[in-house]
Design a protein around this motif. Structure first.
Motif, short mmCIF file in Angstrom:
data_model
loop_
_atom_site.label_atom_id
_atom_site.label_comp_id
_atom_site.label_asym_id
_atom_site.label_seq_id
_atom_site.Cartn_x
_atom_site.Cartn_y
_atom_site.Cartn_z
N LYS A 141 1.47 -8.74 -5.88
CA LYS A 141 2.36 -9.75 -5.32
C LYS A 141 3.54 -9.09 -4.59
O LYS A 141 4.37 -8.42 -5.21
CB LYS A 141 2.88 -10.66 -6.44
N HIS A 142 3.59 -9.28 -3.27
CA HIS A 142 4.64 -8.69 -2.45
C HIS A 142 4.76 -9.45 -1.14
O HIS A 142 3.88 -10.24 -0.79
CB HIS A 142 4.35 -7.22 -2.17
N THR A 143 5.82 -9.19 -0.43
CA THR A 143 5.95 -9.60 0.97
C THR A 143 6.35 -8.34 1.72
O THR A 143 6.83 -7.36 1.12
CB THR A 143 7.02 -10.71 1.17
N SER A 144 6.14 -8.34 3.02
CA SER A 144 6.53 -7.15 3.76
C SER A 144 7.13 -7.50 5.10
O SER A 144 6.79 -8.51 5.71
CB SER A 144 5.35 -6.19 3.93
N TYR A 172 8.67 -5.87 -0.18
CA TYR A 172 9.53 -6.50 -1.17
C TYR A 172 8.71 -6.95 -2.38
O TYR A 172 7.65 -7.56 -2.22
CB TYR A 172 10.23 -7.73 -0.57
#
Length: 142
Positions: free
Chosen positions: A101-104, A110
């Motif tokens: 689980k991340h955003t980029s 992140y």
């Protein structure tokens, strides 16, 4: 002439981590510190007031802008952790597909907490980023 705000300095990494309000975030920051130190072989250094970086390289863009930056690093921001890996590496997206689980964004990845990601993929991202930067910038620290 523009001057970079994010420069390596002698501020204490431990004192910085100890100032994190959330006990869970502080614990995750210590785990990230251990992981990045182990994988990079570099001591942690503060870059600016809030980035913990490992190793360094000197970049120079076609525009003439140049400076120094950590090979990899992280910052325990209030909302999320910002993880700093090399941009422009085509293998980065492949690794991120298995990261958890991340955003980029362009330069940052992140995460909310360490439990959301695959630590082995994090280690691979660190290694790959360092390899890519050393290939791109031959004067990068080993």
């Amino acid at each position: 002439m523009y001057e970079l705000k994010t420069k390596q300095n002698d501020d204490s990494v431990i004192e910085f981590i100890e100032m994190i309000d959330s006990p869970r975030k502080r614990e995750d920051a210590y785990h990230l510190l251990d992981i990045f130190t182990e994988v990079t072989g570099h001591p942690a250094k503060m870059w600016g007031s809030s980035i913990i970086g490992f190793g360094s390289y000197h970049y120079k863009y076609d525009s003439g802008h140049e400076g120094d930056a950590p090979l990899v690093g992280f910052s325990p921001r209030k909302a999320k952790f910002s993880l700093y890996f090399a941009t422009g590496d085509p293998k980065r997206e492949e690794l991120l597909s298995n990261f958890g689980k991340h955003t980029s964004g362009k330069a940052c990845v992140y995460i909310n907490k360490l439990a959301d990601i695959e630590v082995e993929v994090l280690k691979a991202l660190i290694k790959r980023s360092m390899t890519f930067l050393r290939e791109t910038y031959p004067d990068a620290s080993n």
